[in-house]
Design a protein around this motif. Sequence first.
Motif, mmCIF file in Angstrom:
data_model
loop_
_atom_site.group_PDB
_atom_site.id
_atom_site.type_symbol
_atom_site.label_atom_id
_atom_site.label_comp_id
_atom_site.label_asym_id
_atom_site.label_seq_id
_atom_site.Cartn_x
_atom_site.Cartn_y
_atom_site.Cartn_z
ATOM 1 N N GLN A 68 5.384 -0.034 0.592
ATOM 2 C CA GLN A 68 5.125 0.113 2.025
ATOM 3 C C GLN A 68 6.105 1.105 2.651
ATOM 4 O OE1 GLN A 68 2.602 -1.324 3.812
ATOM 5 N NE2 GLN A 68 1.815 -2.226 1.926
ATOM 6 N N HIS A 69 7.354 1.025 2.251
ATOM 7 C CA HIS A 69 8.374 1.951 2.755
ATOM 8 C C HIS A 69 8.059 3.385 2.336
ATOM 9 C CE1 HIS A 69 12.363 3.578 3.693
ATOM 10 N NE2 HIS A 69 12.374 4.098 2.470
ATOM 11 N N LEU A 70 7.704 3.556 1.058
ATOM 12 C CA LEU A 70 7.407 4.902 0.570
ATOM 13 C C LEU A 70 6.149 5.462 1.223
ATOM 14 C CD1 LEU A 70 8.161 4.492 -3.256
ATOM 15 C CD2 LEU A 70 9.657 5.403 -1.466
ATOM 16 N N ASP A 71 5.198 4.597 1.518
ATOM 17 C CA ASP A 71 3.985 5.057 2.192
ATOM 18 C C ASP A 71 4.312 5.576 3.593
ATOM 19 O OD1 ASP A 71 1.010 5.221 2.147
ATOM 20 O OD2 ASP A 71 1.188 3.866 3.855
ATOM 21 N N ARG A 72 5.144 4.849 4.306
ATOM 22 C CA ARG A 72 5.553 5.310 5.651
ATOM 23 C C ARG A 72 6.347 6.605 5.546
ATOM 24 N NH1 ARG A 72 6.451 -0.338 6.182
ATOM 25 N NH2 ARG A 72 8.659 -0.066 5.684
ATOM 26 N N LYS A 73 7.238 6.652 4.578
ATOM 27 C CA LYS A 73 8.108 7.817 4.430
ATOM 28 C C LYS A 73 7.306 9.068 4.080
ATOM 29 C CE LYS A 73 12.272 9.206 1.805
ATOM 30 N NZ LYS A 73 13.300 9.132 2.858
ATOM 31 N N SER A 74 6.209 8.885 3.328
ATOM 32 C CA SER A 74 5.394 10.023 2.877
ATOM 33 C C SER A 74 4.221 10.322 3.799
ATOM 34 C CB SER A 74 4.877 9.750 1.461
ATOM 35 O OG SER A 74 4.012 8.626 1.455
ATOM 36 N N GLY A 75 4.146 9.620 4.914
ATOM 37 C CA GLY A 75 3.041 9.856 5.833
ATOM 38 C C GLY A 75 1.703 9.351 5.325
ATOM 39 N N GLY A 76 1.730 8.233 4.587
ATOM 40 C CA GLY A 76 0.493 7.617 4.123
ATOM 41 C C GLY A 76 -0.007 8.111 2.780
ATOM 42 N N ALA A 77 0.870 8.698 1.973
ATOM 43 C CA ALA A 77 0.434 9.284 0.702
ATOM 44 C C ALA A 77 0.066 8.239 -0.347
ATOM 45 C CB ALA A 77 1.521 10.203 0.150
ATOM 46 N N LEU A 78 0.454 6.980 -0.161
ATOM 47 C CA LEU A 78 0.097 5.942 -1.122
ATOM 48 C C LEU A 78 -1.169 5.186 -0.724
ATOM 49 C CD1 LEU A 78 3.510 4.326 -2.185
ATOM 50 C CD2 LEU A 78 2.121 5.980 -3.434
ATOM 51 N N TYR A 79 -1.301 4.860 0.544
ATOM 52 C CA TYR A 79 -2.426 4.043 0.991
ATOM 53 C C TYR A 79 -3.384 4.770 1.935
ATOM 54 C CZ TYR A 79 0.347 0.120 -0.800
ATOM 55 O OH TYR A 79 1.064 -0.731 -1.612
ATOM 56 N N GLY A 80 -2.944 5.881 2.498
ATOM 57 C CA GLY A 80 -3.716 6.529 3.549
ATOM 58 C C GLY A 80 -5.025 7.143 3.100
ATOM 59 N N ASN A 81 -5.171 7.422 1.801
ATOM 60 C CA ASN A 81 -6.393 8.077 1.325
ATOM 61 C C ASN A 81 -7.405 7.104 0.742
ATOM 62 O OD1 ASN A 81 -4.963 7.391 -0.958
ATOM 63 N ND2 ASN A 81 -5.411 9.282 -2.067
ATOM 64 N N LEU A 82 -7.173 5.800 0.890
ATOM 65 C CA LEU A 82 -8.087 4.801 0.338
ATOM 66 C C LEU A 82 -9.339 4.686 1.192
ATOM 67 C CD1 LEU A 82 -5.493 2.027 -0.573
ATOM 68 C CD2 LEU A 82 -6.633 3.598 -2.146
ATOM 69 N N GLN A 83 -10.470 4.565 0.522
ATOM 70 C CA GLN A 83 -11.743 4.405 1.198
ATOM 71 C C GLN A 83 -11.988 2.933 1.541
ATOM 72 O OE1 GLN A 83 -13.591 7.149 2.051
ATOM 73 N NE2 GLN A 83 -11.793 8.214 1.230
ATOM 74 N N PRO A 84 -12.930 2.648 2.466
ATOM 75 C CA PRO A 84 -13.250 1.253 2.790
ATOM 76 C C PRO A 84 -13.592 0.461 1.526
ATOM 77 C CG PRO A 84 -14.297 2.715 4.354
ATOM 78 C CD PRO A 84 -13.700 3.601 3.294
ATOM 79 N N GLY A 85 -13.004 -0.663 1.384
ATOM 80 C CA GLY A 85 -13.232 -1.515 0.218
ATOM 81 C C GLY A 85 -12.256 -1.292 -0.909
ATOM 82 N N GLU A 86 -11.678 -0.100 -1.001
ATOM 83 C CA GLU A 86 -10.772 0.185 -2.118
ATOM 84 C C GLU A 86 -9.476 -0.613 -2.014
ATOM 85 O OE1 GLU A 86 -11.859 4.680 -3.626
ATOM 86 O OE2 GLU A 86 -10.399 4.478 -1.989
ATOM 87 N N TYR A 87 -8.969 -0.767 -0.802
ATOM 88 C CA TYR A 87 -7.728 -1.519 -0.637
ATOM 89 C C TYR A 87 -7.926 -2.965 -1.100
ATOM 90 C CZ TYR A 87 -3.576 -3.611 1.425
ATOM 91 O OH TYR A 87 -2.394 -4.286 1.605
ATOM 92 N N GLY A 88 -9.046 -3.563 -0.702
ATOM 93 C CA GLY A 88 -9.317 -4.940 -1.106
ATOM 94 C C GLY A 88 -9.450 -5.081 -2.606
#
Length: 238
Positions: A68-88
């Motif tokens: 979560q920290h790295l995602d914030r630090k990278s501007g969403g590079a870990l979770y920001g590109n996930l499509q609907p349903g992919e996170y789940g």
Amino acid sequence: MIKLYTFPEAFGLRNVSPFCLRVEMALAHLGMEFEIALESDPGKSPKGKLPFIVDEGQTIADSELIFQHLDRKSGGALYGNLQPGEYGQGMAYTRLVDDHLYWLMVASRWLDDAWFVNVKKGFFSAFPFGLRTVIGGLARRQMRQTYVLHGLGKHSLEEQQGFARRDLAALEDALDGKTHLLGERLTVFDFSVVSLLSGLIDNQPATWISTIAQEYPGLRSYTERIQAEVGTYARLVP
């Protein structure tokens, strides 16, 4: 520079913990500057377990919180590109490996009488022989109690092996010919699953669950592919 605290090598693995390895994979994937600090005593971590990182004076423990920290630090590079349903989907696979398959792996190392000698050598060899025996015995007793409280420790070895096969079969079915867990591109959830699978497949000498993992060649191919793509391996490589 980010400092990542992780276990020293053991069992033929340069990164013996899947939780430590997945953070290393994420840092490499993001291209962030980092260094690894080896720490054999997880008690020195803020939460009594590894990994943890220190980033610009801030200490973050637990791989998911680090993500979560790295995602914030990278501007969403870990979770920001996930499509609907992919996170789940990705979180469900992560929970399968973290909260079920991981504990089967731990039991295959710590609670197998014939294999436990490797744990003593890998984790406690720095201590004098007498102290090594006492500390190793106490740690093993605590691990056994934790395994029983989890619920898996109440089952026979044959039943545990059945759980492992069903977990691994589910992961292989989830891939279903895909190059990556969620499709044809790398996501953060590949790090979580591959970090666990690599510890099963390349653990030396083989544990009972390592032997079972060899029954799933699709998972080995997937694990090798992701490690090569990221350039970060669990096992000791030349």
